[in-house]
Design an enzyme around this catalytic site. Sequence first.
Site, PDB file in Angstrom:
ATOM      1  N   LYS A 101       0.814  -1.219   0.000  1.00  0.00           N
ATOM      2  CA  LYS A 101       0.000   0.000   0.000  1.00  0.00           C
ATOM      3  C   LYS A 101       0.845   1.266   0.000  1.00  0.00           C
ATOM      4  CE  LYS A 101      -3.714   2.433   2.377  1.00  0.00           C
ATOM      5  NZ  LYS A 101      -4.679   2.384   3.455  1.00  0.00           N
ATOM      6  N   TYR A 159      -8.976   3.633  14.602  1.00  0.00           N
ATOM      7  CA  TYR A 159      -8.775   2.441  13.786  1.00  0.00           C
ATOM      8  C   TYR A 159      -8.877   1.156  14.611  1.00  0.00           C
ATOM      9  CZ  TYR A 159      -6.425  -0.773  10.550  1.00  0.00           C
ATOM     10  OH  TYR A 159      -6.109  -1.843   9.741  1.00  0.00           O
TER      11      TYR A 159
END
Length: 180
Positions: A63, A163
């Site tokens: 990513k 998160y």
Amino acid sequence: MEFVQPIRDPEILADIKDYLRGTNQRNYMMFMLGINTGLRISDLLKLRVRDVQGTHIVLKEQKTGKTKRILITPDLKKELNVYTEDKQPIEYLVKSREGINRPITRSMAYKILRSVADEFRLEEIGCHTLRKTFGYFFYQQYKDPAMLMKLFNHSSEKVTLRYIGIEQDTMDMHLKRFKV
């Protein structure tokens, strides 16, 4: 995309480990790698035996493109040594049963985790659950959001706490005690 949660209950986590250890070693190892390294599933699935033979996992994150170096904990190292003892260095750790030496797909990893979730009646479970579970327990042990933020490559501690579900836990706790 659905928002997934970490597995917060240590007893359920232990039960899932026992269940996977007894049913499928590959799936068990995928689960163990995820909750002990905090890697994204896309990076975890690309790991080969040779990548876990030292003291650290070193990889370039898919990513972010950044190089990441993760210490393999002593308990995970023991599990990996047993799992890889009869495997070749080029073999994928989470190898597909189809074809020649390919990792399972992200969608197969999701199906595996969903079947575990169904078995344990868990909701909001997906591929990021492994990473979030790592973060949740790391935070519970060390209360160090700055370090966790660095491990996850997040932009702020607030993003990291949201998160891993700590922000939600805090809101829930306050609302439980709230009276008008």
